[in-house]
Design a protein around this motif. Structure first.
Motif, PDB file in Angstrom:
ATOM      1  N   PRO A 123       0.816  -1.222   0.000  1.00  0.00           N
ATOM      2  CA  PRO A 123       0.000   0.000   0.000  1.00  0.00           C
ATOM      3  C   PRO A 123       0.849   1.271   0.000  1.00  0.00           C
ATOM      4  CG  PRO A 123      -0.113  -1.118   2.126  1.00  0.00           C
ATOM      5  CD  PRO A 123       0.535  -2.058   1.177  1.00  0.00           C
ATOM      6  N   GLY A 124       2.027   1.221   0.655  1.00  0.00           N
ATOM      7  CA  GLY A 124       2.879   2.397   0.677  1.00  0.00           C
ATOM      8  C   GLY A 124       3.401   2.758  -0.698  1.00  0.00           C
ATOM      9  N   VAL A 125       3.881   1.759  -1.450  1.00  0.00           N
ATOM     10  CA  VAL A 125       4.421   2.014  -2.786  1.00  0.00           C
ATOM     11  C   VAL A 125       3.306   2.369  -3.762  1.00  0.00           C
ATOM     12  CG1 VAL A 125       5.631   0.975  -4.738  1.00  0.00           C
ATOM     13  CG2 VAL A 125       6.459   0.579  -2.406  1.00  0.00           C
ATOM     14  N   VAL A 126       2.158   1.708  -3.636  1.00  0.00           N
ATOM     15  CA  VAL A 126       1.036   2.010  -4.531  1.00  0.00           C
ATOM     16  C   VAL A 126       0.594   3.463  -4.361  1.00  0.00           C
ATOM     17  CG1 VAL A 126      -1.406   1.539  -4.960  1.00  0.00           C
ATOM     18  CG2 VAL A 126       0.202  -0.348  -4.721  1.00  0.00           C
ATOM     19  N   GLN A 127       0.503   3.933  -3.117  1.00  0.00           N
ATOM     20  CA  GLN A 127       0.049   5.303  -2.876  1.00  0.00           C
ATOM     21  C   GLN A 127       1.167   6.327  -3.064  1.00  0.00           C
ATOM     22  OE1 GLN A 127      -2.274   5.914   0.694  1.00  0.00           O
ATOM     23  NE2 GLN A 127      -3.170   3.877   0.595  1.00  0.00           N
ATOM     24  N   GLY A 128       2.387   5.942  -2.701  1.00  0.00           N
ATOM     25  CA  GLY A 128       3.494   6.894  -2.791  1.00  0.00           C
ATOM     26  C   GLY A 128       4.123   6.953  -4.172  1.00  0.00           C
ATOM     27  N   GLY A 129       4.066   5.828  -4.928  1.00  0.00           N
ATOM     28  CA  GLY A 129       4.649   5.802  -6.255  1.00  0.00           C
ATOM     29  C   GLY A 129       6.158   6.010  -6.228  1.00  0.00           C
ATOM     30  N   THR A 130       6.688   6.334  -7.377  1.00  0.00           N
ATOM     31  CA  THR A 130       8.132   6.568  -7.469  1.00  0.00           C
ATOM     32  C   THR A 130       8.548   7.837  -6.733  1.00  0.00           C
ATOM     33  OG1 THR A 130       7.802   7.732  -9.580  1.00  0.00           O
ATOM     34  CG2 THR A 130       8.281   5.363  -9.675  1.00  0.00           C
ATOM     35  N   HIS A 131       7.580   8.702  -6.463  1.00  0.00           N
ATOM     36  CA  HIS A 131       7.867   9.964  -5.772  1.00  0.00           C
ATOM     37  C   HIS A 131       8.483   9.724  -4.397  1.00  0.00           C
ATOM     38  CE1 HIS A 131       7.474  14.184  -4.776  1.00  0.00           C
ATOM     39  NE2 HIS A 131       6.728  13.889  -3.718  1.00  0.00           N
ATOM     40  N   MET A 132       8.076   8.621  -3.726  1.00  0.00           N
ATOM     41  CA  MET A 132       8.548   8.376  -2.367  1.00  0.00           C
ATOM     42  C   MET A 132      10.032   7.996  -2.316  1.00  0.00           C
ATOM     43  SD  MET A 132       6.839   4.643  -1.516  1.00  0.00           S
ATOM     44  CE  MET A 132       7.662   4.480   0.071  1.00  0.00           C
ATOM     45  N   PHE A 133      10.624   7.680  -3.490  1.00  0.00           N
ATOM     46  CA  PHE A 133      12.026   7.282  -3.528  1.00  0.00           C
ATOM     47  C   PHE A 133      12.959   8.446  -3.851  1.00  0.00           C
ATOM     48  CE2 PHE A 133       9.629   3.376  -4.510  1.00  0.00           C
ATOM     49  CZ  PHE A 133      10.050   2.601  -3.441  1.00  0.00           C
ATOM     50  N   ARG A 134      12.418   9.651  -3.842  1.00  0.00           N
ATOM     51  CA  ARG A 134      13.292  10.814  -3.977  1.00  0.00           C
ATOM     52  C   ARG A 134      14.274  10.849  -2.816  1.00  0.00           C
ATOM     53  NH1 ARG A 134       9.494  15.914  -4.370  1.00  0.00           N
ATOM     54  NH2 ARG A 134      11.188  16.596  -2.990  1.00  0.00           N
ATOM     55  N   PRO A 135      15.542  11.163  -3.066  1.00  0.00           N
ATOM     56  CA  PRO A 135      16.544  11.137  -1.984  1.00  0.00           C
ATOM     57  C   PRO A 135      16.170  11.979  -0.776  1.00  0.00           C
ATOM     58  CG  PRO A 135      17.622  11.309  -4.113  1.00  0.00           C
ATOM     59  CD  PRO A 135      16.160  11.446  -4.374  1.00  0.00           C
ATOM     60  N   ASP A 136      15.600  13.163  -1.010  1.00  0.00           N
ATOM     61  CA  ASP A 136      15.265  14.011   0.137  1.00  0.00           C
ATOM     62  C   ASP A 136      14.149  13.412   0.972  1.00  0.00           C
ATOM     63  OD1 ASP A 136      13.536  14.413  -2.029  1.00  0.00           O
ATOM     64  OD2 ASP A 136      12.963  16.420  -1.345  1.00  0.00           O
ATOM     65  N   LEU A 137      13.169  12.782   0.320  1.00  0.00           N
ATOM     66  CA  LEU A 137      12.072  12.168   1.071  1.00  0.00           C
ATOM     67  C   LEU A 137      12.533  10.900   1.779  1.00  0.00           C
ATOM     68  CD1 LEU A 137       9.084  12.642  -1.412  1.00  0.00           C
ATOM     69  CD2 LEU A 137       9.806  14.096   0.498  1.00  0.00           C
ATOM     70  N   LEU A 138      13.436  10.152   1.141  1.00  0.00           N
ATOM     71  CA  LEU A 138      14.010   8.984   1.805  1.00  0.00           C
ATOM     72  C   LEU A 138      14.781   9.402   3.051  1.00  0.00           C
ATOM     73  CD1 LEU A 138      15.323   6.869  -1.218  1.00  0.00           C
ATOM     74  CD2 LEU A 138      13.400   6.316   0.285  1.00  0.00           C
ATOM     75  N   ALA A 139      15.494  10.516   2.959  1.00  0.00           N
ATOM     76  CA  ALA A 139      16.265  11.001   4.107  1.00  0.00           C
ATOM     77  C   ALA A 139      15.344  11.421   5.242  1.00  0.00           C
ATOM     78  CB  ALA A 139      17.156  12.169   3.679  1.00  0.00           C
ATOM     79  N   ILE A 140      14.242  12.106   4.902  1.00  0.00           N
ATOM     80  CA  ILE A 140      13.291  12.515   5.945  1.00  0.00           C
ATOM     81  C   ILE A 140      12.644  11.292   6.572  1.00  0.00           C
ATOM     82  CG2 ILE A 140      11.151  13.777   6.405  1.00  0.00           C
ATOM     83  CD1 ILE A 140      11.899  15.674   4.120  1.00  0.00           C
ATOM     84  N   GLY A 141      12.281  10.306   5.731  1.00  0.00           N
ATOM     85  CA  GLY A 141      11.696   9.079   6.259  1.00  0.00           C
ATOM     86  C   GLY A 141      12.648   8.355   7.192  1.00  0.00           C
ATOM     87  N   ALA A 142      13.935   8.318   6.818  1.00  0.00           N
ATOM     88  CA  ALA A 142      14.932   7.698   7.686  1.00  0.00           C
ATOM     89  C   ALA A 142      15.061   8.475   8.995  1.00  0.00           C
ATOM     90  CB  ALA A 142      16.278   7.635   6.976  1.00  0.00           C
ATOM     91  N   GLY A 143      14.985   9.802   8.901  1.00  0.00           N
ATOM     92  CA  GLY A 143      15.046  10.611  10.123  1.00  0.00           C
ATOM     93  C   GLY A 143      13.882  10.335  11.051  1.00  0.00           C
ATOM     94  N   ILE A 144      12.690  10.125  10.460  1.00  0.00           N
ATOM     95  CA  ILE A 144      11.523   9.777  11.272  1.00  0.00           C
ATOM     96  C   ILE A 144      11.751   8.447  11.975  1.00  0.00           C
ATOM     97  CG2 ILE A 144       9.075   9.131  11.165  1.00  0.00           C
ATOM     98  CD1 ILE A 144       8.843  11.130   8.804  1.00  0.00           C
ATOM     99  N   GLY A 145      12.300   7.476  11.227  1.00  0.00           N
ATOM    100  CA  GLY A 145      12.581   6.181  11.829  1.00  0.00           C
ATOM    101  C   GLY A 145      13.597   6.280  12.955  1.00  0.00           C
ATOM    102  N   ILE A 146      14.612   7.108  12.780  1.00  0.00           N
ATOM    103  CA  ILE A 146      15.629   7.279  13.824  1.00  0.00           C
ATOM    104  C   ILE A 146      15.022   7.932  15.063  1.00  0.00           C
ATOM    105  CG2 ILE A 146      17.732   8.545  14.412  1.00  0.00           C
ATOM    106  CD1 ILE A 146      18.633   8.067  11.501  1.00  0.00           C
ATOM    107  N   LEU A 147      14.223   8.986  14.844  1.00  0.00           N
ATOM    108  CA  LEU A 147      13.600   9.666  15.981  1.00  0.00           C
ATOM    109  C   LEU A 147      12.575   8.778  16.680  1.00  0.00           C
ATOM    110  CD1 LEU A 147      13.043  13.250  14.524  1.00  0.00           C
ATOM    111  CD2 LEU A 147      14.482  12.670  16.486  1.00  0.00           C
ATOM    112  N   SER A 148      11.846   7.975  15.901  1.00  0.00           N
ATOM    113  CA  SER A 148      10.773   7.162  16.475  1.00  0.00           C
ATOM    114  C   SER A 148      11.245   5.811  16.979  1.00  0.00           C
ATOM    115  CB  SER A 148       9.671   6.950  15.424  1.00  0.00           C
ATOM    116  OG  SER A 148       9.116   8.185  15.025  1.00  0.00           O
ATOM    117  N   SER A 149      12.449   5.383  16.580  1.00  0.00           N
ATOM    118  CA  SER A 149      12.911   4.049  16.959  1.00  0.00           C
ATOM    119  C   SER A 149      14.289   4.052  17.596  1.00  0.00           C
ATOM    120  CB  SER A 149      12.925   3.134  15.721  1.00  0.00           C
ATOM    121  OG  SER A 149      11.645   3.021  15.161  1.00  0.00           O
ATOM    122  N   VAL A 150      15.307   4.485  16.841  1.00  0.00           N
ATOM    123  CA  VAL A 150      16.691   4.329  17.289  1.00  0.00           C
ATOM    124  C   VAL A 150      16.959   5.078  18.587  1.00  0.00           C
ATOM    125  CG1 VAL A 150      19.101   4.623  16.649  1.00  0.00           C
ATOM    126  CG2 VAL A 150      17.417   4.011  14.902  1.00  0.00           C
TER     127      VAL A 150
END
Length: 310
Positions: free
Chosen positions: A192-219
């Protein structure tokens, strides 16, 4: 504990801002894959050994229980992010907290030979119910039923997660069960994430923000909560975790300008008080010793952190 709560809810606030560029399902996918990769780095080798032993023993029932645990974790994250996109952060987390509170209250009510504890547990449930009524009546105009339904679903998934965590912990050594469950959760939300996000979600800046969310919410919370568990009892840990709805409301105000009414704040306070009181041990039980820094303590910290999908 307070720093860990601020980190978790700040990650939630950043995720909410990212919804302007990516749908909640895509953000959930980025957050869960970050958490899964971090856990694989930390505990990948013992998890591989545990899976090999599982295959050698042919314990397919244990594997199915662990997979179901992962599905519950994935849906919990998916549902709460759907709620965040529709209702204020503090209210969504407060409603979600009803899930684990229900598990605690139900366990106390059904316990044998504990009539007094049953009455007290019912009191906790009544206090939480008052909080929910205050939230519903004080938030007319900026709440929608879809957001409430998603928050309730996240709470129900959280309750299933707690039961699944216990069952998995009895079957998988160390933190391997959580690592497998996190990977399953990431896989479950990927489509569902890829279907809704499409190729747009793999932009480097969005990947970096997503990783930052994971670090703040998990690590960061994993590390901080592990340090807390070295110093305080599990019951006190639970009391402090109960502050999460209040912290979420403050972060929502600071980062997202989500202003709540006095009735909303009172309702959040009722749920926080009920959850904190339910986390305390009974007077008859002896005060436990603080948890020492062992592998079991690390596993407990990872499980507690994973309980918070925000």
């Amino acid at each position: 504990m307070l720093a860990g709560a601020v980190s978790v809810q700040t990650g939630a606030g950043i995720a909410h801002r990212l919804f302007a560029q990516l749908p909640p399902a895509a953000v959930t996918t980025l957050r869960l894959w970050t958490g899964a990769l971090v856990l694989l780095i930390v505990a990948g080798r013992p998890t591989a050994r545990a899976l090999a032993d599982l295959k050698r023993r042919g314990a397919w029932q244990d594997a199915a229980i662990t997979a179901a645990f992962g599905v519950a974790l994935g849906f919990m994250n998916f549902a709460i992010y759907q709620a965040f996109s529709r209702i204020p952060l503090g209210i969504a987390v407060t409603i979600e907290f009803l899930g684990p509170l229900t598990v605690t209250v139900t366990a106390a009510i059904t316990a044998s030979g504990a009539g007094g504890r049953r009455v007290i547990a019912l009191g906790y449930a009544a206090l939480a119910a008052v909080g929910v009524v205050l939230l519903a009546n004080g938030s007319t105009g900026h709440l929608n039923w879809a957001g409430i339904a998603w928050a309730v679903a996240a709470g129900a998934a959280w309750a299933c997660y707690i039961l699944g965590s216990k069952a998995t912990g009895q079957r998988m050594p160390g933190s391997s069960g959580l690592v497998v469950a996190m990977c399953v959760a990431a896989i479950v939300v990927t489509i569902p994430g890829v279907v809704q996000g499409g190729t747009h979600m793999f932009r480097p800046d969005l990947l970096a923000i997503g990783a930052g969310i994971g670090i703040l919410s998990s690590v960061i919370p994993y590390w901080l909560e592990l340090e807390a568990l070295r110093r305080i009892t599990a019951q006190l840990f639970g009391v402090w975790m109960s502050l999460q709805p209040a912290v979420a409301a403050l972060i929502g105000l600071a980062i997202l300008s989500q202003r709540l009414s006095p009735a909303d704040w009172t309702g959040i306070g009722c749920v926080v008080a009920a959850s904190a009181a339910a986390s305390r041990p009974s007077k008859r039980s002896e005060a436990p010793e603080p948890i020492v820094p062992t592998t079991g303590a690390m596993n407990g910290a990872l499980r507690w952190s994973a309980c918070f999908p925000v």
